[in-house]
Design a protein around this motif. Structure first.
Motif, mmCIF file in Angstrom:
data_model
loop_
_atom_site.group_PDB
_atom_site.id
_atom_site.type_symbol
_atom_site.label_atom_id
_atom_site.label_comp_id
_atom_site.label_asym_id
_atom_site.label_seq_id
_atom_site.Cartn_x
_atom_site.Cartn_y
_atom_site.Cartn_z
ATOM 1 N N TYR A 27 60.826 161.997 38.051
ATOM 2 C CA TYR A 27 59.412 161.967 37.664
ATOM 3 C C TYR A 27 59.004 163.080 36.700
ATOM 4 N N HIS A 28 59.929 163.929 36.349
ATOM 5 C CA HIS A 28 59.626 165.017 35.433
ATOM 6 C C HIS A 28 60.485 164.852 34.196
ATOM 7 N N LYS A 29 59.971 165.223 33.030
ATOM 8 C CA LYS A 29 60.751 165.064 31.794
ATOM 9 C C LYS A 29 62.045 165.869 31.885
ATOM 10 N N SER A 30 63.136 165.229 31.520
ATOM 11 C CA SER A 30 64.460 165.816 31.712
ATOM 12 C C SER A 30 64.854 166.760 30.589
ATOM 13 N N THR A 31 65.687 167.738 30.965
ATOM 14 C CA THR A 31 66.390 168.582 30.006
ATOM 15 C C THR A 31 67.880 168.313 30.207
ATOM 16 N N PHE A 32 68.721 168.949 29.409
ATOM 17 C CA PHE A 32 70.166 168.738 29.595
ATOM 18 C C PHE A 32 70.608 169.266 30.962
ATOM 19 N N LEU A 33 69.919 170.313 31.468
ATOM 20 C CA LEU A 33 70.249 170.851 32.785
ATOM 21 C C LEU A 33 69.877 169.877 33.898
ATOM 22 N N THR A 34 68.865 169.042 33.660
ATOM 23 C CA THR A 34 68.461 168.050 34.658
ATOM 24 C C THR A 34 69.598 167.082 34.936
ATOM 25 N N HIS A 35 70.280 166.652 33.887
ATOM 26 C CA HIS A 35 71.376 165.696 34.046
ATOM 27 C C HIS A 35 72.566 166.344 34.750
ATOM 28 N N VAL A 36 72.839 167.595 34.406
ATOM 29 C CA VAL A 36 73.922 168.330 35.084
ATOM 30 C C VAL A 36 73.588 168.461 36.568
ATOM 31 N N LYS A 37 72.329 168.828 36.847
ATOM 32 C CA LYS A 37 71.885 169.019 38.225
ATOM 33 C C LYS A 37 71.983 167.724 39.022
ATOM 34 N N MET A 38 71.636 166.605 38.439
ATOM 35 C CA MET A 38 71.677 165.329 39.139
ATOM 36 C C MET A 38 73.105 164.969 39.553
ATOM 37 N N VAL A 39 74.057 165.231 38.667
ATOM 38 C CA VAL A 39 75.470 164.978 38.997
ATOM 39 C C VAL A 39 75.901 165.862 40.159
ATOM 40 N N LEU A 40 75.531 167.147 40.103
ATOM 41 C CA LEU A 40 75.896 168.096 41.154
ATOM 42 C C LEU A 40 75.268 167.705 42.495
ATOM 43 N N VAL A 41 74.017 167.260 42.467
ATOM 44 C CA VAL A 41 73.328 166.855 43.697
ATOM 45 C C VAL A 41 74.017 165.649 44.327
ATOM 46 N N ILE A 42 74.385 164.678 43.513
ATOM 47 C CA ILE A 42 75.048 163.470 44.027
ATOM 48 C C ILE A 42 76.401 163.814 44.650
ATOM 49 N N VAL A 43 77.185 164.667 43.968
ATOM 50 C CA VAL A 43 78.501 165.055 44.495
ATOM 51 C C VAL A 43 78.331 165.895 45.764
ATOM 52 N N ALA A 44 77.338 166.786 45.778
ATOM 53 C CA ALA A 44 77.077 167.617 46.961
ATOM 54 C C ALA A 44 76.660 166.744 48.150
ATOM 55 N N LEU A 45 75.811 165.759 47.902
ATOM 56 C CA LEU A 45 75.367 164.847 48.964
ATOM 57 C C LEU A 45 76.547 164.039 49.504
ATOM 58 N N TYR A 46 77.410 163.591 48.605
ATOM 59 C CA TYR A 46 78.602 162.850 49.030
ATOM 60 C C TYR A 46 79.508 163.747 49.876
ATOM 61 N N SER A 47 79.710 164.988 49.437
ATOM 62 C CA SER A 47 80.544 165.939 50.190
ATOM 63 C C SER A 47 79.947 166.211 51.570
ATOM 64 N N HIS A 48 78.627 166.312 51.618
ATOM 65 C CA HIS A 48 77.930 166.541 52.894
ATOM 66 C C HIS A 48 78.179 165.394 53.867
ATOM 67 N N ASN A 49 78.077 164.159 53.378
ATOM 68 C CA ASN A 49 78.286 162.992 54.239
ATOM 69 C C ASN A 49 79.739 162.891 54.700
ATOM 70 N N ILE A 50 80.678 163.175 53.793
ATOM 71 C CA ILE A 50 82.098 163.143 54.154
ATOM 72 C C ILE A 50 82.377 164.179 55.247
ATOM 73 N N THR A 51 81.810 165.376 55.092
ATOM 74 C CA THR A 51 81.993 166.439 56.090
ATOM 75 C C THR A 51 81.435 166.015 57.444
ATOM 76 N N GLY A 52 80.259 165.425 57.427
ATOM 77 C CA GLY A 52 79.587 165.062 58.670
ATOM 78 C C GLY A 52 80.238 163.930 59.432
ATOM 79 N N PHE A 53 80.904 163.021 58.723
ATOM 80 C CA PHE A 53 81.449 161.832 59.379
ATOM 81 C C PHE A 53 82.971 161.871 59.564
ATOM 82 N N THR A 54 83.598 162.984 59.208
ATOM 83 C CA THR A 54 85.048 163.095 59.338
ATOM 84 C C THR A 54 85.424 163.906 60.577
ATOM 85 N N PRO A 55 86.226 163.351 61.488
ATOM 86 C CA PRO A 55 86.719 164.137 62.632
ATOM 87 C C PRO A 55 87.505 165.348 62.129
#
Length: 261
Positions: A27-55
């Motif tokens: 909802y906010h106008k993007s900068t080049f850092l916004t796109h970098v941040k979005m990739v990092l957030v998605i990978v971090a969220l995926y890592s979080h879920n993998i950690t939480g659901f792995t014995p």
């Protein structure tokens, strides 16, 4: 795994915080850092879920004793490598009892309420990557906020022009500041676990293990593709089997054997 209300609340709070970060980016106008941040957030969220659901690496071997002429040695090694109080479960040197799973966990590090899971041999890698990618995402969020504020002076389209977006941005900044500090500390603790070849709980109890080079322990826990948040790789599976087999073979010398798996 035992039901843990605190862990469930905090783990979902982390997911919610990541979503807030993504919503602000949309909802906010993007900068080049916004796109970098979005990739990092998605990978971090995926890592979080993998950690939480792995014995974390549960040991299920139960042991029993046979009659022997050397009762003293058998008693000594039984007490050291078998947990009688937990149903005669095999107890390798790097393992610890986890009350959250009610099981023995190989290379148990700690219980993390933010992922609602115990961190052990099999999910240390995604946990470490979760802290790294979250740290980088928080850093990008803070830097991007300052950068976008400066752009606002030359281009009004970068300015915050609604109360909803203002509150969303402030909430995101508060969460990012907390996340930046917290994950920095956790990254440091993970590096210490690798450097000393000792999980957090071992360092608290001052339990020393065989000294190894930093890169050797790093390769063991992280694998070849260390930056990819996958769980199972050859090195951790080999280590798990090797530690168990080595302990079982040693106990056989004292007439202690596997009962069931």
């Amino acid at each position: 795994m035992k039901y843990n209300l605190e862990g469930m609340v905090l783990s979902w709070f982390v997911r919610f915080a990541f979503l807030i970060n993504l919503f602000e980016s949309i909802y906010h106008k993007s900068t080049f850092l916004t796109h970098v941040k979005m990739v990092l957030v998605i990978v971090a969220l995926y890592s979080h879920n993998i950690t939480g659901f792995t014995p974390p690496g549960i040991i299920k071997y139960k042991m029993f004793k046979k009659k022997t002429s050397d009762l003293e040695s058998q008693h000594k090694y039984w007490n050291k490598y078998v947990s009688s109080r937990h149903g005669n479960i095999l107890y390798p040197p790097s393992a610890h009892w986890c009350s959250n799973y009610n099981a023995m966990v190989m290379r148990m590090d700690h219980y993390c309420p933010w992922t609602n899971n115990t961190i052990g041999l099999f999910n240390f890698k995604p946990f470490f990557l979760f802290t790294i990618y979250t740290f980088l995402a928080c850093a990008c969020t803070l830097i991007n906020s300052i950068y976008r504020e400066r752009l606002c002076y030359v281009d009004i389209t970068y300015c915050i022009r609604s109360k909803q977006l203002f509150y969303l941005s402030i909430t995101n900044l508060v969460i990012a500041t907390f996340g930046f500090i917290f994950t920095f500390v956790m990254i440091f603790e993970c590096i210490k676990s690798i450097y000393y070849n000792a999980a957090y709980i071992d360092r608290l109890k001052k339990i020393q293990h065989e000294s190894t080079r930093f890169l050797a322990t790093f390769n063991l826990l992280m694998g070849r593709w260390f930056f990819v948040p996958i769980v199972y790789h050859d090195t951790v599976e080999h280590y798990f089997d090797m530690e168990i087999n080595k302990t079982i073979e040693m106990l056989k010398k004292y007439d202690i054997y596997v009962e069931s798996y």
